[in-house]
Design an enzyme around this catalytic site. Sequence first.
Site, mmCIF file in Angstrom:
data_model
loop_
_atom_site.group_PDB
_atom_site.id
_atom_site.type_symbol
_atom_site.label_atom_id
_atom_site.label_comp_id
_atom_site.label_asym_id
_atom_site.label_seq_id
_atom_site.Cartn_x
_atom_site.Cartn_y
_atom_site.Cartn_z
ATOM 1 C CG HIS A 1 15.499 -13.261 2.601
ATOM 2 N ND1 HIS A 1 15.817 -14.510 2.790
ATOM 3 C CD2 HIS A 1 16.263 -12.888 2.200
ATOM 4 C CE1 HIS A 1 17.360 -15.004 2.403
ATOM 5 N NE2 HIS A 1 17.601 -13.489 1.129
ATOM 6 C CB SER B 1 -16.060 -15.302 8.411
ATOM 7 O OG SER B 1 -16.918 -15.561 9.973
ATOM 8 C CE LYS C 1 -11.217 -12.967 8.185
ATOM 9 N NZ LYS C 1 -11.388 -14.401 9.270
ATOM 10 C CD GLU D 1 -7.489 -18.657 2.833
ATOM 11 O OE1 GLU D 1 -7.364 -18.212 4.635
ATOM 12 O OE2 GLU D 1 -8.817 -17.855 2.551
#
Length: 457
Positions: A154, A275, A281, A288
């Site tokens: 969880h 980025s 970043k 992803e």
Amino acid sequence: MLWGGRFEGKLDPLAMQLNASLAVDKRLWDADIRGSVAWARALARAQVVSAGEAEELCAGLQKVWAEFNAGEFVFAPGDEDIHTAVERRLSEIAGAVGGKLHTGRSRNDQVATDFRLWMMEAIDQLLLRGVGLQAALVGKAESELETVLPGYTHTQRAQPILFSHWLMSHFWALQRDRERLAQTRQRASVMPLGSAALAGTGFAIDRQWLADSLGFAAASPNSHDAVADRDFAAELLFDCALIGSHLSRLADALILYSTAEFGFVEMSDAYSTGSSIMPQKKNPDMLELARGKAGTLIGLLTGLLAVMKGLPSAYDKDLQEDKAPVFAAFDTLAVLLPVVAGTVATMVVNRERMRAAVDASLLATEVADYLVRKGLPFRQAHGVVGKMVRRALERGIGIDDLIMGELREISGAFEEDVRDVFEAAKAVAARNVIGGAAPESVRDQIAAARSLLGSSK
Ligand code: ARG
């Protein structure tokens, strides 16, 4: 056109564009030519063409093959699909005898044969790339054999485990994926050629010989089924969708673990991007994409299943929609698997951060087990430890900070030796069952994994 005889009018240009599948199926050129060479020989064995004619056909096909292989094949505007293109060029090279190649054959059995031949090789490629990712996981598991971190359920800290155990959990999912691919390959290894349009060829073709010479395990037992079904393609798409789903779970966890909040791992620059606006970043784009491609792969599977459903009989042109999704799935995984392998192999593991996340509350189950060993029924022990956790929370301390007096207030079963329970490494080591998280058990897993990888190369 292969079928112009009975027509008076010309095909509308847009209809021709819609009808053509060359842009997609041209990558079947190698399978198509191999199939045709075998077919020419089978025709000669059945004395439909002479031995000399078969040799002319094979020599011509060999030239067409060489043109494709050299990237020099020139498509003609009328080439509707790869089968048409190859036959057209064969006739240009070999002359009139080229017109004999398609005797007793239909593009219906031809395309199903080509597609299966292509798929068998594609699966071999995917199996190899799967091994690559599995090897990366095992390699990392070996170097992080004793690294302790929280295991999560969880997305909540649950119990301490070894990072190697977590890595190996993904190994086994991929092992089943490879088994599935190998089984899909077996079912694809059935040759439709000789089924002709739907009823079977009218010439005395030795289909067993033909299947053997093309490397198929068998000749299809029913000509109508052989040209109608694309279950083998749907099966491969399922395998790919499930691999995508497995990769997405691995990726999602690593994305989480690479956040500043977790700080468990850092991806190497080779598999990260920046980025365009925020200079600080470092984004886990490859992971992803692994997560996102799973969605696309699932879509490709559902797309083909929807095309296949409710088709009335044998071959229908709807089936021309079968190749694009399979090629797309293959192309996706052919790149994704090695990229994920590289990401895993090169990531830096922060052992201290992992260890620091293992707070004493993760050992609550150990305390309950301790009480069981002291004679309490597990349900009662669970309740006792629950009270202990609540007391610690109220006081803002860890369960291992409660003093003996407090513990004995909760249960008389506590004794001084409870202190030994609050050691994560011990909790992990206690799980030395088959498949457990203990270093001993993980070593066994890794040995088993190594021998599986060794035997698959
Ligand atoms: N391009 C077609 C396909 O991919 C080949 C089979 C065509 N058969 C036919 N009867 N029109 O399905």
